[in-house]
Design a protein around this motif. Structure first.
Motif, short mmCIF file in Angstrom:
data_model
loop_
_atom_site.label_atom_id
_atom_site.label_comp_id
_atom_site.label_asym_id
_atom_site.label_seq_id
_atom_site.Cartn_x
_atom_site.Cartn_y
_atom_site.Cartn_z
N MET A 1 39.22 61.39 17.52
CA MET A 1 38.23 62.02 16.69
C MET A 1 37.27 60.98 16.13
O MET A 1 36.07 61.24 16.02
CB MET A 1 38.94 62.78 15.56
CG MET A 1 38.03 63.55 14.68
SD MET A 1 37.33 64.91 15.61
CE MET A 1 36.47 65.75 14.35
N LYS A 2 37.80 59.78 15.81
CA LYS A 2 36.94 58.73 15.28
C LYS A 2 35.94 58.26 16.34
O LYS A 2 34.79 57.99 16.03
CB LYS A 2 37.78 57.54 14.80
CG LYS A 2 38.51 57.79 13.52
CD LYS A 2 39.25 56.54 13.10
CE LYS A 2 40.03 56.79 11.83
NZ LYS A 2 40.75 55.58 11.40
N ARG A 3 36.40 58.19 17.59
CA ARG A 3 35.51 57.79 18.68
C ARG A 3 34.38 58.79 18.84
O ARG A 3 33.22 58.41 19.04
CB ARG A 3 36.27 57.68 20.00
CG ARG A 3 37.04 56.44 20.14
CD ARG A 3 37.61 56.38 21.53
NE ARG A 3 38.28 55.12 21.73
CZ ARG A 3 38.98 54.83 22.78
NH1 ARG A 3 39.12 55.71 23.75
NH2 ARG A 3 39.55 53.67 22.90
N PHE A 4 34.71 60.05 18.78
CA PHE A 4 33.71 61.10 18.94
C PHE A 4 32.67 61.02 17.82
O PHE A 4 31.46 61.09 18.07
CB PHE A 4 34.38 62.48 18.97
CG PHE A 4 33.42 63.61 19.11
CD1 PHE A 4 32.77 63.85 20.31
CD2 PHE A 4 33.15 64.44 18.03
CE1 PHE A 4 31.88 64.88 20.44
CE2 PHE A 4 32.24 65.48 18.15
CZ PHE A 4 31.61 65.71 19.36
N LEU A 5 33.13 60.87 16.58
CA LEU A 5 32.20 60.78 15.45
C LEU A 5 31.35 59.51 15.54
O LEU A 5 30.16 59.52 15.24
CB LEU A 5 32.96 60.82 14.12
CG LEU A 5 33.56 62.17 13.75
CD1 LEU A 5 34.38 62.05 12.48
CD2 LEU A 5 32.48 63.21 13.59
N PHE A 6 31.96 58.41 15.98
CA PHE A 6 31.22 57.17 16.15
C PHE A 6 30.15 57.33 17.23
O PHE A 6 29.02 56.85 17.07
CB PHE A 6 32.19 56.04 16.50
CG PHE A 6 31.52 54.70 16.61
CD1 PHE A 6 31.08 54.03 15.48
CD2 PHE A 6 31.33 54.12 17.85
CE1 PHE A 6 30.46 52.80 15.58
CE2 PHE A 6 30.71 52.91 17.96
CZ PHE A 6 30.28 52.24 16.83
N LEU A 7 30.49 58.01 18.31
CA LEU A 7 29.54 58.25 19.40
C LEU A 7 28.38 59.13 18.93
O LEU A 7 27.21 58.83 19.18
CB LEU A 7 30.25 58.91 20.59
CG LEU A 7 29.38 59.23 21.80
CD1 LEU A 7 28.90 57.96 22.46
CD2 LEU A 7 30.16 60.08 22.78
#
Length: 125
Positions: A1-7
């Motif tokens: 989820m953190k990767r998605f928000l960072f992206l």
């Protein structure tokens, strides 16, 4: 989820920076040019197509008969290519003889009217 928000945050920040960059710069005034470039064969075909379309709007006989439209297209293209050859408007016609310019005109006329329409008119009699 953190990767998605960072992206998502990264894509949003990049798009905002590019929009801000575009608005920060001063763009030069744009000129509107509505001319057909006769220096290429494609430009000659476009000019012939434009001329024949406008002629067909003025003369309903040309618009109704497909064979006549093809002949008018070839005639206009021959005249246009001879004028472009004589006055040196088209570099691809320089150094050619007049009958070679006529051959280019026939090709441009058939291309402008559509080779499909020409073949269709020949076989639908």
């Amino acid at each position: 989820m953190k990767r998605f928000l960072f992206l998502i945050f990264g894509m949003l920040s990049l798009s905002l920076m590019s929009v801000m960059y575009v608005y920060a710069g001063e763009s030069p005034p744009q000129e509107t040019v509505s001319a057909i470039d006769l220096t290429t064969f494609t430009g000659l075909v476009a000019a012939v197509s434009l001329a024949v379309t406008q002629l067909a709007k003025m003369l309903p006989v040309v618009a109704e008969k497909n064979g006549l439209k093809i002949l008018v297209s070839v005639a206009v293209a021959i005249v246009a290519s001879l004028l472009a050859w004589h006055f040196g408007w088209a570099p691809f016609l320089q150094g050619l003889t007049w009958y070679m310019a006529v051959c280019y005109g026939v090709g441009a006329g058939l291309t402008a009217s559509g080779a499909y329409d020409f073949i269709k008119a020949l076989f639908n009699k």
